[in-house]
Design an enzyme around this catalytic site. Structure first.
Site, PDB file in Angstrom:
ATOM      1  N   MET A  15      20.628  -7.324  -9.878  1.00 22.01           N
ATOM      2  CA  MET A  15      19.926  -6.121  -9.389  1.00 22.01           C
ATOM      3  C   MET A  15      20.296  -5.975  -7.915  1.00 22.01           C
ATOM      4  O   MET A  15      19.776  -6.694  -7.079  1.00 22.01           O
ATOM      5  CB  MET A  15      18.432  -6.395  -9.554  1.00 22.01           C
ATOM      6  CG  MET A  15      17.521  -5.229  -9.564  1.00 22.01           C
ATOM      7  SD  MET A  15      17.267  -4.539  -7.931  1.00 22.01           S
ATOM      8  CE  MET A  15      16.063  -3.322  -8.318  1.00 22.01           C
ATOM      9  N   GLU A  52       0.812  -1.230   0.000  1.00 18.13           N
ATOM     10  CA  GLU A  52       0.000   0.000   0.000  1.00 18.13           C
ATOM     11  C   GLU A  52       0.838   1.269   0.000  1.00 18.13           C
ATOM     12  O   GLU A  52       0.422   2.299  -0.516  1.00 18.13           O
ATOM     13  CB  GLU A  52      -0.873   0.030   1.257  1.00 18.13           C
ATOM     14  CG  GLU A  52      -2.188  -0.689   1.089  1.00 18.13           C
ATOM     15  CD  GLU A  52      -2.902  -0.808   2.419  1.00 18.13           C
ATOM     16  OE1 GLU A  52      -3.588   0.133   2.812  1.00 18.13           O
ATOM     17  OE2 GLU A  52      -2.762  -1.869   3.058  1.00 18.13           O
ATOM     18  N   GLU A  81      40.979 -33.221  -5.780  1.00 16.62           N
ATOM     19  CA  GLU A  81      39.705 -32.495  -5.855  1.00 16.62           C
ATOM     20  C   GLU A  81      39.192 -32.434  -7.295  1.00 16.62           C
ATOM     21  O   GLU A  81      37.993 -32.575  -7.554  1.00 16.62           O
ATOM     22  CB  GLU A  81      39.877 -31.074  -5.303  1.00 16.62           C
ATOM     23  CG  GLU A  81      39.984 -31.034  -3.792  1.00 16.62           C
ATOM     24  CD  GLU A  81      40.373 -29.647  -3.285  1.00 16.62           C
ATOM     25  OE1 GLU A  81      39.748 -29.195  -2.318  1.00 16.62           O
ATOM     26  OE2 GLU A  81      41.304 -29.025  -3.856  1.00 16.62           O
ATOM     27  N   CYS A 105      18.769 -12.620 -10.740  1.00 16.40           N
ATOM     28  CA  CYS A 105      19.616 -12.492  -9.544  1.00 16.40           C
ATOM     29  C   CYS A 105      19.348 -11.120  -8.954  1.00 16.40           C
ATOM     30  O   CYS A 105      19.127 -10.151  -9.683  1.00 16.40           O
ATOM     31  CB  CYS A 105      21.091 -12.606  -9.954  1.00 16.40           C
ATOM     32  SG  CYS A 105      22.247 -12.380  -8.585  1.00 16.40           S
ATOM     33  N   ASP A 142      10.975 -14.584  -7.382  1.00 19.15           N
ATOM     34  CA  ASP A 142       9.515 -14.591  -7.346  1.00 19.15           C
ATOM     35  C   ASP A 142       8.958 -15.166  -8.637  1.00 19.15           C
ATOM     36  O   ASP A 142       9.675 -15.313  -9.629  1.00 19.15           O
ATOM     37  CB  ASP A 142       8.977 -13.176  -7.089  1.00 19.15           C
ATOM     38  CG  ASP A 142       9.468 -12.171  -8.127  1.00 19.15           C
ATOM     39  OD1 ASP A 142       9.113 -12.325  -9.308  1.00 19.15           O
ATOM     40  OD2 ASP A 142      10.212 -11.235  -7.765  1.00 19.15           O
ATOM     41  N   LYS A 196      23.289 -13.423 -16.891  1.00 17.80           N
ATOM     42  CA  LYS A 196      22.882 -13.320 -15.483  1.00 17.80           C
ATOM     43  C   LYS A 196      22.439 -11.883 -15.256  1.00 17.80           C
ATOM     44  O   LYS A 196      23.240 -10.959 -15.331  1.00 17.80           O
ATOM     45  CB  LYS A 196      24.069 -13.671 -14.576  1.00 17.80           C
ATOM     46  CG  LYS A 196      23.794 -13.519 -13.084  1.00 17.80           C
ATOM     47  CD  LYS A 196      24.998 -14.045 -12.301  1.00 17.80           C
ATOM     48  CE  LYS A 196      24.943 -13.713 -10.828  1.00 17.80           C
ATOM     49  NZ  LYS A 196      26.213 -14.049 -10.155  1.00 17.80           N
ATOM     50  N   GLY A 214      21.372  -9.687  -5.772  1.00 14.12           N
ATOM     51  CA  GLY A 214      22.193  -9.996  -4.604  1.00 14.12           C
ATOM     52  C   GLY A 214      21.855 -11.396  -4.139  1.00 14.12           C
ATOM     53  O   GLY A 214      21.551 -11.618  -2.974  1.00 14.12           O
ATOM     54  N   ASP A 233      23.342 -15.333  -2.422  1.00 13.51           N
ATOM     55  CA  ASP A 233      24.782 -15.072  -2.475  1.00 13.51           C
ATOM     56  C   ASP A 233      25.515 -15.939  -1.470  1.00 13.51           C
ATOM     57  O   ASP A 233      26.745 -15.925  -1.422  1.00 13.51           O
ATOM     58  CB  ASP A 233      25.067 -13.593  -2.178  1.00 13.51           C
ATOM     59  CG  ASP A 233      25.052 -12.756  -3.448  1.00 13.51           C
ATOM     60  OD1 ASP A 233      24.995 -13.336  -4.537  1.00 13.51           O
ATOM     61  OD2 ASP A 233      25.099 -11.511  -3.347  1.00 13.51           O
ATOM     62  N   PHE A 252       1.768   3.638  -3.023  1.00 13.21           N
ATOM     63  CA  PHE A 252       0.942   3.199  -4.157  1.00 13.21           C
ATOM     64  C   PHE A 252      -0.343   4.012  -4.198  1.00 13.21           C
ATOM     65  O   PHE A 252      -1.086   4.067  -3.221  1.00 13.21           O
ATOM     66  CB  PHE A 252       0.616   1.713  -4.005  1.00 13.21           C
ATOM     67  CG  PHE A 252      -0.178   1.133  -5.157  1.00 13.21           C
ATOM     68  CD1 PHE A 252       0.435   0.862  -6.366  1.00 13.21           C
ATOM     69  CD2 PHE A 252      -1.533   0.879  -5.028  1.00 13.21           C
ATOM     70  CE1 PHE A 252      -0.292   0.328  -7.436  1.00 13.21           C
ATOM     71  CE2 PHE A 252      -2.264   0.342  -6.092  1.00 13.21           C
ATOM     72  CZ  PHE A 252      -1.634   0.068  -7.294  1.00 13.21           C
TER      73      PHE A 252
HETATM   74  C1  GLA Z   1      25.621  -9.785  -6.703  1.00  8.66           C
HETATM   75  C2  GLA Z   1      25.395 -11.195  -7.161  1.00  8.66           C
HETATM   76  C3  GLA Z   1      26.691 -11.942  -7.159  1.00  8.66           C
HETATM   77  C4  GLA Z   1      27.668 -11.244  -8.074  1.00  8.66           C
HETATM   78  C5  GLA Z   1      27.838  -9.805  -7.667  1.00  8.66           C
HETATM   79  C6  GLA Z   1      28.654  -9.022  -8.683  1.00  8.66           C
HETATM   80  O1  GLA Z   1      25.993  -9.724  -5.362  1.00  8.66           O
HETATM   81  O2  GLA Z   1      24.427 -11.829  -6.386  1.00  8.66           O
HETATM   82  O3  GLA Z   1      26.499 -13.273  -7.566  1.00  8.66           O
HETATM   83  O4  GLA Z   1      27.204 -11.330  -9.404  1.00  8.66           O
HETATM   84  O5  GLA Z   1      26.592  -9.147  -7.519  1.00  8.66           O
HETATM   85  O6  GLA Z   1      28.803  -7.719  -8.348  1.00  8.66           O
END
Ligand code: GLA
Length: 727
Positions: free
Chosen positions: A479, A277, A612, A524, A532, A476, A526, A546, A280
């Site tokens: 935001m 709300e 590894e 993506c 969503d 990718k 962060g 992350d 908006f």
């Molecule tokens: C975000 C993304 C990470 C990476 C960084 C790059 O944090 O989630 O995976 O791509 O930005 O700046």
């Protein structure tokens, strides 16, 4: 027929395979909600009760009948002003500056197929797979109409809801609150299951009883957010993973939202899902309309497990789109945790070479390849390849990666600008800044005003200019901050800007998926800050968090799994000690947790030992064996990693012939007790063979008594069983 109008009772029933949703046009034209639950026939208006209730007023039409009150009746689209004092689904500021609406039934229509929403993501279906109900409600005094849309997908036990407000009044109105979904339960005790979190620790599951007063979650951030996910579950108080009635609601939208749940004075439950709300107030001139995004809903009478599976199937096959929606995604190596901003073209190629040697299929160049972006401080907005840093053109880099047998992917963050960028120096008014105020900074960046078409168009051109330089097969889309300082220089009202921003974002994404049908886009923000159902319409997978620590991931992926399918969960094997938590975990465990999503790697492969590397090669081969089962199988949560000793989950093929059970130890003690993992979803009383050990088990015993997880030496040990049906 899934939608049935009964003329005698004036009911409209929406039937799916296992559920029924029923409403009634009552004697005064109010659209009442009667029932949503297990499939049932007949008229459910006996559920409505009428008593003289103090301080619950009566509509004028009811004359001297004091027992008829909107304050107590369950409704499809409750508005402010009818004498219902509970939290409403709709508030409109009318031309006469009042806030009352009185929506009554005007007409309805039923058609084949599922409605779509212009400019918005929505569940889609073939004509024969779905039906649409449209109910037109009208406020006869103002002329304003509310058109309720219901999409019914019988095979998926999914019903969607959206609402269109049409300003058929003479003057200017403003939509102040709009919640396309309203659930009303006249009896019963329910819990509100929500998914809260923070950056790098998203979608923790919280289950609280719905009591008196309104429990509200939401996001004021202009995005769906890390802090609360725009999806909730309403479950009978005693519902479990395997039993009891429960409902899920997911907003197919990536902007701010809110969901409210509460019991009223008569202990009836109302749950709403829709726009936030705050900030908006959508203006509509005479003749204009406003279309809300939709809410996906499902009901299960068999507990939360089945409820999640309903959503998984529908999201995967009827919301996600594109070439990759049904295919196993390429195993990728992402450069971020390998080298952050610190790379050259040569160092990337060295990494790519290692990746190719190990059997990885795609190389993704993350942040840092454009403008003068060598740190978080600068460069966003300048989508020009930094050829000096790469030592070659992007086209050349891609060709060399392709020559190694790898696909190439790239990172972008189109919605953002750093103050230290050519774009910002040229167009300072393109970023959200309120004149006269200094803006909130976050990660040293500002948000571009995507509510303005010229801004979207410009960035779109820049991004296409990059993608056209070579054979890019993956993007990718990142935001990395919340919106603030909402002011758009060209908007007629600031109350529309946040929503118009999301429309701008969707417009960009829609153009991108159409122009580049072969590119797989991973969302993506962060990590999982915009995880969503809206984004999944454009990006069939989203970087889940992350946080790549496999033990934290157990909880993050557990919470995510209540709503979203494994095919949408970006999950990577990263270094140990983990960069976010410092925790040391076995490579096998990291692999197993990442395999429960869209599998990839994100670490400096040059630092790995030969041992590894050999293990990674084996891991990749193993993932390939199970990838399709993970992507399309039925998902079962076998433990709750928030509280249990073990994190365990399972994928069962649709024909129940194969199952993969994966389990990771969380708690470790001396002289350890044994945990029994109860295996679900197999054919009843049937023999299954574990392909690893060759041992044969009875499925009913596996479900009822479980299977002991071996006590293994060391912390965070992973174990799995792959069962195949002996029949
Ligand atoms: C975000 C993304 C990470 C990476 C960084 C790059 O944090 O989630 O995976 O791509 O930005 O700046």
């Amino acid at each position: 027929m899934s939608i049935v109008f009964n003329e005698k009772h004036r009911t409209i029933s929406l039937h799916t395979k296992n559920t029924t949703y029923q409403m009634q046009i009552d004697r005064y034209g109010f659209l009442l909600h009667l029932y949503y639950g297990k499939r049932a026939e007949g008229c459910m208006d006996y559920l409505l009760t009428y008593y003289d209730r103090g301080f619950s007023g009566n509509p004028y039409d009811a004359g001297t009948d004091k027992t008829y009150s909107m304050d107590a009746l369950p409704q499809e689209f409750p508005s402010l002003g009818t004498g219902d004092y509970r939290t409403p689904a709709c508030i409109i500021k009318n031309t006469d500056r009042t806030y009352s609406s009185d929506f009554r039934y005007d007409s309805h229509s039923i058609r084949e197929g599922k409605y779509s929403l212009k400019g918005l993501p929505a569940v889609y279906a073939d004509t024969e797979e779905a039906q649409t109900l449209e109910v037109v409600l009208v406020d006869r005094v103002t002329g304003v109409k509310a058109v309720l849309l219901y999409g019914v997908l019988p095979e998926y036990d999914v019903i969607t809801r959206s609402v269109r407000i049409i300003n058929a009044s003479e003057g200017h109105i403003s939509v102040k609150k709009l919640m396309p979904a309203c659930l009303e339960m006249v009896g019963g005790d329910y819990d509100f299951i929500t998914f809260y979190g923070r950056h790098a620790m998203e979608r923790n599951c919280q289950r609280i009883p719905i009591g008196h007063g309104v429990s509200k979650i939401g996001s004021l951030r202009g995005t769906s957010s890390h802090q609360y996910n725009p999806a909730v579950i309403v479950a009978e108080h005693d519902a479990t993973e395997d039993s009891g009635g429960c409902y899920s609601l997911a907003f197919v939208y990536s902007g701010g939202f809110q969901s409210e749940a509460g019991k009223d004075q008569y202990y009836q439950t109302r749950v709403l899902m829709g726009f936030s709300e705050e900030q908006f107030a959508y203006p509509l001139s005479a003749g204009e309309e406003f279309q809300s995004p939709e809410v996906m809903m499902s009901y299960s009478s068999e507990g939360l497990g089945k409820l999640s599976q309903n959503f998984h199937r529908c999201i995967r096959t009827h919301l996600c789109r594109g070439k990759y929606k049904e295919t196993v995604r390429p195993i990728l190596l992402n450069s971020w945790e390998a080298s952050y901003f610190d790379f050259t073209g040569e160092s990337l190629l060295k990494l790519a070479k290692q990746a190719a040697d190990l059997g990885i299929e795609m190389f993704v160049m993350d942040d840092g390849w454009f403008g003068n972006r060598d740190s978080e401080l600068r460069g966003l907005g300048d989508w020009k390849v930094n050829e000096e840093k790469l030592g070659c053109t992007l086209g050349e880099l891609i060709s060399r990666v392709n020559d190694m047998g790898l696909k190439f992917g790239i990172w972008i963050e189109p919605e953002m600008v750093n103050e230290d960028s050519d774009l910002y120096r040229e167009h300072p008014d393109w970023a959200f800044v309120i004149p006269g105020r200094r803006p909130n900074r976050s990660r040293y960046q500002l948000v571009l005003d995507f509510s303005r078409k010229e801004v979207v168009d410009y960035i779109y051109e820049q991004i296409c200019g990059v993608l056209d330089q070579g054979n890019v097969e993956y993007v990718k889309w990142d935001m990395n901050r919340s919106l603030a300082d909402i002011y758009s220089a060209t908007a007629d009202s600031q109350g529309r800007v946040l929503h118009d921003y999301v429309l701008g974002l969707y417009d960009f994404l829609e153009r991108l998926v159409n122009r580049y049908p072969n590119i797989l886009i991973e969302g993506c923000s962060g990590g999982g800050g915009r995880f969503d159902a809206g984004m999944l319409y454009y990006t069939p997978q989203i970087w889940c968090s992350d946080n790549t620590d496999p033990i934290d991931r157990l909880e993050i992926q557990y919470g995510t799994s209540f709503i979203y399918p494994a095919s949408s969960v970006g999950a990577h094997v990263s270094a140990s000690p983990n960069h976010q938590t410092g925790r040391i975990t076995p490579l096998k465990t990291r692999g197993m947790v990442a395999m429960a999503g869209t599998f990839g790697y994100e670490l400096n492969l040059n630092e790995l030992s030969e041992e590894e590397k050999a293990e990674i090669r084996r891991q990749i081969e193993e993932y390939k064996k199970y990838a399709s089962l993970v992507q399309t199988g039925h998902y079962y949560r076998l433990t709750n990693p928030q509280t249990d000793n073990q994190g365990a989950w399972e994928f069962v093929s649709e024909d129940q012939k194969e199952a993969l059970v994966q389990v990771v130890g969380i708690k470790k003690h001396a002289n350890m007790t044994v945990d029994y993992i109860k295996v679900k979803g197999l054919k009843e009383n049937t023999m299954y063979r574990d392909t690893e050990s060759g041992q044969v088990y009875n499925s009913t015993a596996l479900r009822e008594a479980g299977i002991p997880k071996p006590v293994l030496e060391g912390e965070y040990q992973a174990y799995q069983w792959h069962f195949v049906c002996e029949e």
